[in-house]
Design an enzyme around this catalytic site. Structure first.
Site, PDB file in Angstrom:
ATOM      1  N   PHE B 148       1.070  -1.779   4.760  1.00 57.78           N
ATOM      2  CA  PHE B 148       2.036  -0.855   5.366  1.00 57.78           C
ATOM      3  C   PHE B 148       3.214  -0.535   4.466  1.00 57.78           C
ATOM      4  O   PHE B 148       3.871   0.484   4.619  1.00 57.78           O
ATOM      5  CB  PHE B 148       2.564  -1.446   6.686  1.00 57.78           C
ATOM      6  N   LYS B 172      -8.963   2.622   3.639  1.00 59.10           N
ATOM      7  CA  LYS B 172      -8.565   2.111   4.954  1.00 59.10           C
ATOM      8  C   LYS B 172      -7.085   1.741   4.844  1.00 59.10           C
ATOM      9  O   LYS B 172      -6.742   0.671   4.367  1.00 59.10           O
ATOM     10  CB  LYS B 172      -9.400   0.887   5.314  1.00 59.10           C
ATOM     11  N   GLU B 175      -2.662   0.544   9.663  1.00 56.60           N
ATOM     12  CA  GLU B 175      -2.566   1.251  10.945  1.00 56.60           C
ATOM     13  C   GLU B 175      -1.121   1.394  11.409  1.00 56.60           C
ATOM     14  O   GLU B 175      -0.845   2.102  12.365  1.00 56.60           O
ATOM     15  CB  GLU B 175      -3.430   0.546  12.006  1.00 56.60           C
ATOM     16  N   ARG B 176      -0.172   0.777  10.717  1.00 60.18           N
ATOM     17  CA  ARG B 176       1.242   0.929  11.091  1.00 60.18           C
ATOM     18  C   ARG B 176       1.807   2.274  10.655  1.00 60.18           C
ATOM     19  O   ARG B 176       2.689   2.816  11.271  1.00 60.18           O
ATOM     20  CB  ARG B 176       2.100  -0.166  10.406  1.00 60.18           C
ATOM     21  N   SER B 225      -1.300  -9.540   2.262  1.00 59.16           N
ATOM     22  CA  SER B 225      -0.815 -10.919   2.208  1.00 59.16           C
ATOM     23  C   SER B 225      -1.889 -11.817   1.597  1.00 59.16           C
ATOM     24  O   SER B 225      -3.076 -11.473   1.574  1.00 59.16           O
ATOM     25  CB  SER B 225      -0.467 -11.397   3.612  1.00 59.16           C
ATOM     26  N   CYS B 280       6.303  -6.318  -2.474  1.00 59.12           N
ATOM     27  CA  CYS B 280       5.708  -7.496  -3.113  1.00 59.12           C
ATOM     28  C   CYS B 280       6.396  -7.781  -4.444  1.00 59.12           C
ATOM     29  O   CYS B 280       6.183  -8.828  -5.027  1.00 59.12           O
ATOM     30  CB  CYS B 280       4.210  -7.319  -3.296  1.00 59.12           C
ATOM     31  N   GLU B 382       6.929 -16.313   1.822  1.00 51.87           N
ATOM     32  CA  GLU B 382       7.271 -14.913   1.589  1.00 51.87           C
ATOM     33  C   GLU B 382       7.828 -14.360   2.898  1.00 51.87           C
ATOM     34  O   GLU B 382       7.095 -14.223   3.883  1.00 51.87           O
ATOM     35  CB  GLU B 382       6.012 -14.135   1.175  1.00 51.87           C
TER      36      GLU B 382
END
Lengths: 498, 498, 498, 498
Positions: B148, B172, B175-176, B225, B280, B382
């Site tokens: 996201f 893909k 979805e957020r 993640s 990140c 994190e």
């Protein structure tokens, strides 16, 4: 009786609690024993490699390469001894063992180019007064697990490149022919390689699993059969390692109607029966395009098979030696039985062969099947023996469809004179190593070895440029310097001195 | 209410059987819905990609690149729309969204160099009159699964390179914030990309698993993640795919006593709090060498935090927008609670922040901890939020040991004027992307992005030269031509004509 | 009447003291005038380029490339205007002008890859803690001197690469068709190129010599005839400049007995008569192997020549336009006279051609000679007109000996199906650009253009990778840092703080 | 007395019609004679090289490299003999001679990477089913003309690279120390190099001009003084050859106020006085930034000069040997006289030195000037003797301006700890080889050696990657195959057989 042990941290280590017989395949006799490393011994090797790593990592590539230069000298000086060890334990003819040895030495030669090969990429001014570069740093301790069929060459596909990249190495060779690895290790030490940079552990699944489970081992290179390759790949990956695992093959050669057939037949004889077919690049299927082509091809192969000379590898006048073990001999023979039962035409039958004076050797004669179909086990399976199958097709596309449909995609070859046919074939065929009138298209040392489909698990191929990338990790640095340092302040501080 | 669907074979596809809310994080309101693809819809995308592959594979790289050139134009012409979509769904400030967009476009620019990047290696005379060359052929259908936090940039790390290498692609996205991917797809079509070469499926684990299980998908690139990265990597590998999976980070910046502190503080403010710390490459730990350095550093950071402006991303005067979801907001807040409880000094506390007019938005203010120790969860985990931890050490080696001991190895940075300190740091630190006075050392598009340790699973990094190798497989051809062809025979056949 | 002037420092500059007529070759009428730059005007351009250099040199390659991206867009948007200018002044058919334009744009595309192309080589640890890297820095002000036959493409072979490498540029185009260069300059400015980075001076020998003598000009790229190329090369070299000077050609195509003759004939028609033969890559000699081949080849060429349509370039249905000038028309016609007189068989004679409505245009029809021998001037000289010579030989070796004996070595081609013939030819022929069934083997933009023998003076070829090396100089840095800096001293100075 | 002759086609050739004395510079005595080749003898060498070329060109690079591997072994085995020859004829200390020898051997090592270095660029599908690749083919016969100061290293910069690229070579070494070249040639033969591939002609201007005029010689590499370099470059170019001609130097070292001064002084002592200053990379000017820096620097240099040990090179305890000839001794002494007369401060005066037992040797002690200004001949000229000049400036920019204004641009160096100063210096200084705390930044063998400005004439540098490009010419092939060959026709012709 001699026991082949391990070589760790520059020393011969026995660890002979568990041992296994090593046979001479030409006689069927037990020639020596090999020690099977315990988990503790493997750990000892890992510790040695780990301890040697920091200093070796910081050794300039030029210095690392200079050891490889010396190593090449020593390898050549000791060629006879190494080649004899290969023939004694593997069985292949001395000349053939020497050929394998040379291909291994060529990777050592390539590794001598480390200063060039390890160059990073430097970008000036990626932003105003900001530079960036990528380095290729070694991984740490890495391991190689190698098969019986090339006891010198396949290890040498791996460790020279791994070592010049700054890694330390543990080799687990095949327990069928373990002596060669020890010789290679002794010469590395003699060449000046610091202790612990290269280590050999002989062993079986316990050693393999110990390497795969050890967190200190950062990468594994494997060559062997596809099921084991897949096991190694998945287990190694799950344990956070980088893995390249090369598996099986069923290499097809297409013979086109316009091919120089005498040339093709000579090439096929060597490619199918050399080293008793125990090569992952052996041609085991000849696909003849058109019945005329097939008829002539089979006739010529049959004729040549009649003079194929089989016997102990110590006699260079032999074309082919024995198979590696009694078990393997039985397995290959079983495939011939199955092919016959399945209805393939058995043009030449190697099963009855007796080599005088070597009646207990694992000798099987050159075997040729015609009219093989794709549902037969002699077609679907990697036999790893002196068995060549001829499949007949009507046109080139049909031949290519066959190849593309097979599970494996290691090597393949076409015999033709036609530029267009060659280009279409090399472009479209789903195989990693492709020959045009070259039956065993093993890439030279400055390219990389690797198949497609289930012949290789991993992103990067063995030796050559891919090996540099496999045995290093990329580090990218981005650098800018704040102004106001000595360069600028100096303008103000010094005039007062005058 | 709008429902964001899929984009398959050049067309918008609904498949809205299962849907999920998409929130505007600045208001906490539901802005639209996103369709979650079924296995069948994913298969539809795979089929489209599979069907488009043969023609695309044979399209010359120059031609493929020409579409990327056009795409770059269209992206720039539509920048405002894309950037607005990012801000609406992700929450980051428009300027920041534009920055992400630009970094993505730079990969498109790099992909325009396909004819150069795809050059193979050609070796003349590997033997007498034998040539060999290595080509880099596309893999087939490949997939990207993206997070996201960079709805435009991270997909653009992947598909431009995959596509110019000759692959077809299925994205893909998260979805957020699913809208951006659809915009990217529409523009690719407009740029002339043939239908089916690029496809988007929105969805959740069902879509992901469908992609991972499909035998037609040959490679997967993932960013997210670490636990998910590891899952993707192992599952993909077991299914015979090539996988690169980028995971989490905890990026440390070392501040040396000789650093230009004002410069370092400015840099840290952006690197720690930009995009709400949801990067990140965000700096989440500042390691101050020496207490003097630490005291000054913390004082200056505190001062700047007092003027840090937080509010809706649509207002470019804000420095920072909201977090992505309510759940994530609670999670980050929980870390601040835990840090406080664990005894770290809370220098600035963002928990009480209320943004007028956006009381239901997921806003957390900039938070600063001093005297953080390595056993606290604010250090080990994190957080992915606007929380900066200061750790105090006595010397540089101690700082480096901290970094090397951490689970992650994505990015890091040192602030110093000293050439030797910078060289020692960049050489030895166990992190993949290293900055010298550069807080976010994201490699430019002609280098490659990748961390070490548990920040990346796979051999090859994202975008740049590594992407070419990742999205292609090596094929090595060895070619010789038999003599006696038209060249030589002509000498005999034609004189008679005269 | 319009006068084409100069473009210096972002502005149109007149300097019309000396002017020369520009003709429309299709009508023979004067269409405009071109200003011939004085030494002072050339110096003005040099000064502008010199002034613009420091800032441009320091502009990051990514930024320089971004202007090239924009430039490509603008070129495509203005294609029609540029192509029309080419046709009006040069005479070639619009489609053909568009083809030239596209090949030029492809170099602009290649130049967009500057960040990748300018990467230096980085060597870590050339000694203990010593690093070394090589950068490729720009030269400064460089110049291009270009011929009439490709008023768009040949300049674009040069300046995009020179500019993205960080140089500033002065173009001296042909005074026969000067308008195109000005259009190219205007669009560069519009693309955002800083003033002074690219400049155009129209002119004659005075301008050329001024550039060659100016100490501020560090390199010169030239394309033209061999005598002038040699003059430029020697004069430039003596003045301390880097020079690449591309000269004349006499490109032979070998037609083998196994060739696909229809394909070969089609290819030869375009290659011999396209752009009226005024191309340095035009095929002007067809070498037929065997009389059967020759007879068929000549018959088929003759047949096609009967339908070759010649007329004004503005009509795209024409295959061929006029020659460039009246003088050149007379010169080419003179060669045809000489060939006839020397005894060659004149199969098709273009001398009598009258194009209705364009009686004063410089039109010469497609001309074909058979039975040409190597002592005839139509064989030895570069005619640069629509004249194809057929030479008959008995075998391929004889054909190759012919080519190797010729003064020029620009391009050549073989028509065959045979892999061995092609390999032998490409390996051994003494020509820089070689085609296999490709009549005009102009290298694509990611390779480099250059002939051998007296077709090129200089070490490095035009455009492609060689251009990067030509337009940059190598700087190698070797760096070590003394110990005892902040990294190590910090260990002692800070504990006391605690 | 021995006469050093020539080595042509694998044999020692006398041609002693004209001879010249060879001196031992440590004693002033005549040690042997050297034959000066006539034009006929040079032609004999050219003919041999020409005859050997075709077979050598077709020898696979791997095979060529294998001779280099063997050569490296032989060089190392014969190191003592070669080093002794250097010291006897050149005078330098044995250790120093061994250092030169090692740097030469490193180029041999680099040349062993020929298979990698000679890879061409391969582009698949430059158009539909059209491929293109660039090969790097050898030039033919090439020559090297080398100076007295590195009788082993400089020839080895050239011939190993030229030879592995497939060329044949003629070396014209300095007539002052001719023996080394003959030793190098003998060992090449012993390594298996075919006769004629490497040839040595000793001689003077007659030999040089014969090489430059010979049409069979395609390239010349030269190292020597700038006036001769320029002569060679222009004459060679005019004769159609590729030339790289390396000339003189005046290398400056900047000493910054923050430098580690002890380190800098040690470095300067070796760089200024090693090999008696007769190195093109010697530091002959130290530029001190600030008077404090200068005062300390001069004091420390003076102190070290007091212990500088000068004597015969055969004694390894000496730091420095004699100058090369009586004439050169007088010339260097003259410069010291001139410097003194011009008003520079003579801190250390080497003129009075007497080496006991070697009173007739050409010994000059280490000499140091302070307060040198840029108009003095000791500053402007390349002295090539043990004379170091200190120039004082106020800031770094002033130091850089000095360097940039000098005629030469070979090497330079900065002593500092500051990252920003180093980066600014290496980026902007107009010198080809740049050191940061490295006084003699001679590029390692995998980079290339070359200066800027009047220190090098030519586009490409010596050894390393540039040497590959210099000793090869690019050939670009574009290939397509006509359809309808055996692949497609086979579909129709064979079904009938069934």
């Amino acid at each position: 009786m001699t026991t082949v042990g391990h070589f760790i941290n520059g020393e011969h280590i026995a660890d002979t609690a568990r041992c296994q017989d090593v046979f001479n395949p030409a006689t069927g006799g037990i020639s020596k024993q090999v020690a099977l490393a315990s988990k503790a011994t493997v750990q000892q090797a890992i510790d040695a490699a780990q301890a040697a790593y920091p200093a070796w990592r910081n050794t300039p590539p030029l210095k690392r390469a200079s050891i490889m230069f010396k190593y090449k000298e020593l390898l050549e000086a000791n060629a006879e001894k190494i080649v004899a060890a290969i023939t004694e334990e593997h069985g292949k003819v001395l000349n053939d063992a020497h050929g394998e040895f040379i291909r291994g030495v060529e990777v050592v030669e390539y590794a001598c180019g480390a200063p060039e090969l390890l160059k990073g990429e430097h970008s000036k001014n990626v932003g105003p007064a900001i530079d960036s570069w990528s380095e290729f740093q070694p991984l740490g301790v890495v391991a190689g697990i190698t098969p019986f069929n090339f006891p010198a060459m396949v290890p040498m596909w791996m460790f020279p490149m791994a070592i010049v990249c700054g890694n330390t190495f543990i080799l687990k060779p095949s327990e069928r022919d373990p002596s060669c690895a020890i010789l290679l290790a002794e010469l590395l030490k003699e060449a000046g390689l610091p202790d612990g940079v290269f280590n050999v552990v002989n062993g079986d699944k316990e050693a393999v699993d110990s390497l795969l489970e050890a967190p200190e081992v950062h990468a594994v290179s494997f060559v062997g059969s596809t099921p084991i390759a897949e096991y190694i790949y998945n287990k190694g990956n799950s344990a956070g390692k980088r893995v390249q695992a090369l598996g099986g093959a069923k290499n097809h050669a297409i013979v086109m109607p316009d091919a120089d057939l005498d040339n093709a037949v000579n090439a096929l004889m060597g490619a199918a029966y050399g080293s008793c077919g125990e090569r992952c690049m052996a041609i085991s299927v000849a696909v003849a395009v058109g019945n005329d082509t097939a008829d002539t091809l089979v006739a010529k192969l049959k004729e040549q098979l009649e003079t194929l000379k089989v016997g102990p590898g110590t006699d260079n006048s032999n074309d082919m030696g024995p198979l590696i073990t009694k078990q393997h001999f039985e397995k290959v023979k079983g495939y011939v039985d199955a092919g016959e039962a399945a209805g393939a035409t058995l043009v030449a039958d190697g099963r009855g062969l007796v080599v005088e004076g070597h009646e207990n050797g694992y000798f099987l004669g050159g075997t040729l099947f015609d009219h093989v179909s794709t549902d037969m086990s002699i077609y679907t399976d990697e036999i790893f023996g002196p068995v060549l199958c001829v499949v007949r097709v009507e046109n080139m596309q049909e031949a290519m469809d066959l190849i593309d449909a097979h599970e494996f995609g290691n090597g393949t070859c076409i015999f033709t004179r036609d530029g267009e046919a060659a280009r279409y074939f090399t472009d479209n065929i789903k195989v990693g190593m492709v020959g045009v009138n070259v039956p065993l298209p093993v890439p030279v040392a400055c390219h990389s070895f690797g198949g497609w489909k289930r012949s290789l698990f991993g992103d990067l191929h063995a030796y050559g440029p891919d090996a540099v990338r496999f045995y290093t990790k990329r580090k990218t640095v981005t650098q800018r310097w704040p102004s106001g340092g000595v360069r600028e302040t100096a303008q103000f501080s010094f005039p007062s001195n005058q």
